[in-house]
Design a protein around this motif. Sequence first.
Motif, PDB file in Angstrom:
ATOM      1  N   PHE A   1      -4.386   6.069   9.099  1.00 12.03           N
ATOM      2  CA  PHE A   1      -3.293   7.034   9.147  1.00 12.03           C
ATOM      3  C   PHE A   1      -3.826   8.464   9.058  1.00 12.03           C
ATOM      4  N   GLY A   2      -4.930   8.625   8.338  1.00  8.31           N
ATOM      5  CA  GLY A   2      -5.506   9.954   8.150  1.00  8.31           C
ATOM      6  C   GLY A   2      -5.414  10.380   6.710  1.00  8.31           C
ATOM      7  N   THR A   3      -6.433  11.074   6.237  1.00  8.22           N
ATOM      8  CA  THR A   3      -6.472  11.482   4.831  1.00  8.22           C
ATOM      9  C   THR A   3      -5.838  12.847   4.596  1.00  8.22           C
ATOM     10  N   ASP A   4      -5.308  13.466   5.647  1.00 14.17           N
ATOM     11  CA  ASP A   4      -4.609  14.737   5.471  1.00 14.17           C
ATOM     12  C   ASP A   4      -3.188  14.480   4.983  1.00 14.17           C
ATOM     13  N   GLU A   5      -2.469  15.558   4.745  1.00 11.01           N
ATOM     14  CA  GLU A   5      -1.121  15.438   4.189  1.00 11.01           C
ATOM     15  C   GLU A   5      -0.191  14.642   5.111  1.00 11.01           C
ATOM     16  N   ARG A   6      -0.309  14.864   6.401  1.00 16.22           N
ATOM     17  CA  ARG A   6       0.541  14.151   7.353  1.00 16.22           C
ATOM     18  C   ARG A   6       0.253  12.643   7.338  1.00 16.22           C
ATOM     19  N   GLY A   7      -1.030  12.301   7.329  1.00 16.77           N
ATOM     20  CA  GLY A   7      -1.408  10.895   7.344  1.00 16.77           C
ATOM     21  C   GLY A   7      -0.931  10.154   6.109  1.00 16.77           C
ATOM     22  N   ILE A   8      -1.089  10.766   4.942  1.00 17.45           N
ATOM     23  CA  ILE A   8      -0.658  10.123   3.696  1.00 17.45           C
ATOM     24  C   ILE A   8       0.855   9.953   3.687  1.00 17.45           C
ATOM     25  N   ALA A   9       1.577  10.959   4.188  1.00 15.85           N
ATOM     26  CA  ALA A   9       3.038  10.862   4.243  1.00 15.85           C
ATOM     27  C   ALA A   9       3.475   9.728   5.167  1.00 15.85           C
ATOM     28  N   GLU A  10       2.783   9.559   6.294  1.00 18.88           N
ATOM     29  CA  GLU A  10       3.121   8.477   7.224  1.00 18.88           C
ATOM     30  C   GLU A  10       2.834   7.106   6.603  1.00 18.88           C
ATOM     31  N   PHE A  11       1.713   7.003   5.912  1.00 15.68           N
ATOM     32  CA  PHE A  11       1.365   5.745   5.248  1.00 15.68           C
ATOM     33  C   PHE A  11       2.401   5.410   4.185  1.00 15.68           C
ATOM     34  N   ALA A  12       2.758   6.385   3.372  1.00 13.81           N
ATOM     35  CA  ALA A  12       3.687   6.157   2.265  1.00 13.81           C
ATOM     36  C   ALA A  12       5.081   5.776   2.743  1.00 13.81           C
ATOM     37  N   SER A  13       5.457   6.202   3.961  1.00  8.27           N
ATOM     38  CA  SER A  13       6.802   5.928   4.459  1.00  8.27           C
ATOM     39  C   SER A  13       6.861   4.763   5.442  1.00  8.27           C
ATOM     40  N   ALA A  14       5.706   4.150   5.745  1.00 10.06           N
ATOM     41  CA  ALA A  14       5.673   3.075   6.736  1.00 10.06           C
ATOM     42  C   ALA A  14       6.326   1.808   6.197  1.00 10.06           C
ATOM     43  N   GLU A  15       7.246   1.220   6.970  1.00  8.47           N
ATOM     44  CA  GLU A  15       7.886  -0.029   6.557  1.00  8.47           C
ATOM     45  C   GLU A  15       6.947  -1.214   6.744  1.00  8.47           C
ATOM     46  N   SER A  16       6.121  -1.160   7.771  1.00  6.94           N
ATOM     47  CA  SER A  16       5.116  -2.200   8.008  1.00  6.94           C
ATOM     48  C   SER A  16       3.861  -1.495   8.495  1.00  6.94           C
ATOM     49  N   SER A  17       3.032  -1.082   7.554  1.00  6.80           N
ATOM     50  CA  SER A  17       1.890  -0.223   7.863  1.00  6.80           C
ATOM     51  C   SER A  17       0.905  -0.879   8.821  1.00  6.80           C
ATOM     52  N   LEU A  18       0.666  -2.181   8.679  1.00  6.96           N
ATOM     53  CA  LEU A  18      -0.291  -2.850   9.554  1.00  6.96           C
ATOM     54  C   LEU A  18       0.204  -2.883  10.996  1.00  6.96           C
ATOM     55  N   SER A  19       1.492  -3.137  11.177  1.00  5.84           N
ATOM     56  CA  SER A  19       2.058  -3.148  12.528  1.00  5.84           C
ATOM     57  C   SER A  19       2.009  -1.754  13.143  1.00  5.84           C
TER      58      SER A  19
ATOM     59  N   GLY B   1       0.794  -1.229   0.000  1.00  7.32           N
ATOM     60  CA  GLY B   1       0.000   0.000   0.000  1.00  7.32           C
ATOM     61  C   GLY B   1       0.820   1.268   0.000  1.00  7.32           C
ATOM     62  N   ALA B   2       2.027   1.217   0.586  1.00  6.96           N
ATOM     63  CA  ALA B   2       2.823   2.430   0.745  1.00  6.96           C
ATOM     64  C   ALA B   2       3.176   3.070  -0.593  1.00  6.96           C
ATOM     65  N   GLY B   3       3.616   2.244  -1.559  1.00  3.86           N
ATOM     66  CA  GLY B   3       3.983   2.793  -2.863  1.00  3.86           C
ATOM     67  C   GLY B   3       2.807   3.417  -3.585  1.00  3.86           C
ATOM     68  N   VAL B   4       1.624   2.838  -3.420  1.00  9.31           N
ATOM     69  CA  VAL B   4       0.418   3.390  -4.041  1.00  9.31           C
ATOM     70  C   VAL B   4       0.059   4.725  -3.401  1.00  9.31           C
TER      71      VAL B   4
ATOM     72  N   LEU C   1     -15.268   8.549   3.362  1.00  9.67           N
ATOM     73  CA  LEU C   1     -15.586   7.729   2.194  1.00  9.67           C
ATOM     74  C   LEU C   1     -15.073   8.334   0.892  1.00  9.67           C
ATOM     75  N   SER C   2     -14.545   9.557   0.945  1.00 17.96           N
ATOM     76  CA  SER C   2     -14.031  10.175  -0.279  1.00 17.96           C
ATOM     77  C   SER C   2     -12.802   9.455  -0.807  1.00 17.96           C
ATOM     78  N   VAL C   3     -12.225   8.533  -0.011  1.00 16.75           N
ATOM     79  CA  VAL C   3     -11.058   7.774  -0.481  1.00 16.75           C
ATOM     80  C   VAL C   3     -11.436   6.821  -1.609  1.00 16.75           C
ATOM     81  N   LEU C   4     -12.726   6.606  -1.825  1.00 23.71           N
ATOM     82  CA  LEU C   4     -13.186   5.743  -2.908  1.00 23.71           C
ATOM     83  C   LEU C   4     -13.462   6.525  -4.188  1.00 23.71           C
TER      84      LEU C   4
ATOM     85  N   VAL D   1      -0.842   8.209  -5.410  1.00 25.20           N
ATOM     86  CA  VAL D   1      -2.211   8.732  -5.577  1.00 25.20           C
ATOM     87  C   VAL D   1      -2.799   9.309  -4.292  1.00 25.20           C
ATOM     88  N   GLY D   2      -2.010   9.429  -3.248  1.00 23.85           N
ATOM     89  CA  GLY D   2      -2.540  10.003  -2.013  1.00 23.85           C
ATOM     90  C   GLY D   2      -3.579   9.109  -1.362  1.00 23.85           C
ATOM     91  N   LYS D   3      -4.722   9.695  -1.032  1.00 24.92           N
ATOM     92  CA  LYS D   3      -5.732   8.939  -0.291  1.00 24.92           C
ATOM     93  C   LYS D   3      -6.605   8.044  -1.163  1.00 24.92           C
TER      94      LYS D   3
END
Length: 490
Positions: A261-279, A34-37, A191-194, A41-43
Amino acid sequence: MAESVRAPRKLRLWEALALSVGLMGPTLAMGLNGAGVAATVGKAVPLVFLLGLLGVALVAYGFWRLTQHFNHAGSVYALAGATIGPRAGFFGGFALLGTYVAFFACTLAATGVFVHAFLTALGLSSTGPWIVVALVAAGGAGLLNSRDTRVTARTLLIVEGLGILAMLVLAAVVVGSTAAGTAPRGQPFDLSVLTPDGVGFGPIMTATVFAFLSWAGFEACASLGEETDDPQRNIPRALAGSVLLTGALYVLIMFVQVIGFGTDERGIAEFASAESSLSTLSDRYIGTWFALVLGFAAAASAFAAALSSSAAASRMVYALARDGFGPRLLARSNPRTGAPTAALGAVGIAGAVLCAVLYAVGSTAFDTYYWFATIGVLCVLVAYAVAGAGVIVFTLSGRGNIPKWELVIPITGICYLAFVVFKQSTGQAPPYTYFPWIVAAWCLAGAAVVLFAPDFARRIGNRLLAELESTGTGTAAEGAAAPAKTGVPS
């Protein structure tokens, strides 16, 4: 040991489905893919996976249709061989063999990655070299796969079932917290993530390539056609079930990760950089103990994927050797369990050697995983395209009574595969720029075998016809492979 012993058909629908789900490794895929996606494309990550499911469904259609008529340990080797001809069958099967061996090597390395991470999280200061874990995993996969195939299926079901259950628990907590407004940073249930929501169509479609990779291996259950009860009913259902069930899970878990993680800029950045997002999400929403549970599930999922890859690769080696490609020793199976033990040994040694070579030159487990995964995916795209061509030829021949309007499905699927190959082969940095050439060399070697050995292609055709007729797989007995009676097609 006996040569070319055909295993009794004893696997049930859910056991065949378990092999495909095990090779895809849902817990592993959702923790890494998920991180690379998100970075692209953000959220809109869940939308990307929804569209990716559509692309995979187009490709899976060919396997679903053909396994209603043909079932064989060789998967694409037999599906294309019975529809297009033995040369195409060997070419597709050879490409798929490259996929399964590469996937076996990459999942051995992934097992090393996640076992190391889990032991580190437990507080162990020294966990040893990753190659030791990979070699132990290779031996364990061979040992389990040499037993009754039901043992493999049930192991896969238990391992992936626990991982999926843990992800669903996390999903319930994240959805509940965001809906109630009690998320760690007040992240909303969004739900805007869809929807594209400002992201262009180009980036969305490009990102579906990453999503598509999460389904690679969905066809693995096709290699169990000779070991499954009522394969013309159960194998197509297992194929469809593996794609649809993991598709629903992938979209849900990606939705949960984005809002978690959150749909704001901070949340997307954290998701994109997470080595193990589920953990990471488990630690934030439930606690460190649950992060350890998911960490263990990820390690087990990696081993399950290695187990499934080994099972699929060994059956491909067995099928090819049985028809004359390779030493006859590899066509031996255990008369009690039906497991292709000689082929299992060859695959286990190949995977161990590939990992050991990269370890010896200083490659990390992460690099080894991604490098072999990329090679495997490029090979599987070729095999998928051959299967798609097979269903097109089969439909045009009228032998399967498939409505002609359905041709649009495999044609669109092949176009999507071409798009994925293009995206995987361009804009990459070394060593990824080398991998398409490695895959091209592997596939060309397979093509050279049948192009310059017509007698070999003829033997394949005759043996394939006899095997399909002996299994009683529908259309083969009705004349689908009839060209072999008047001259084997090439």
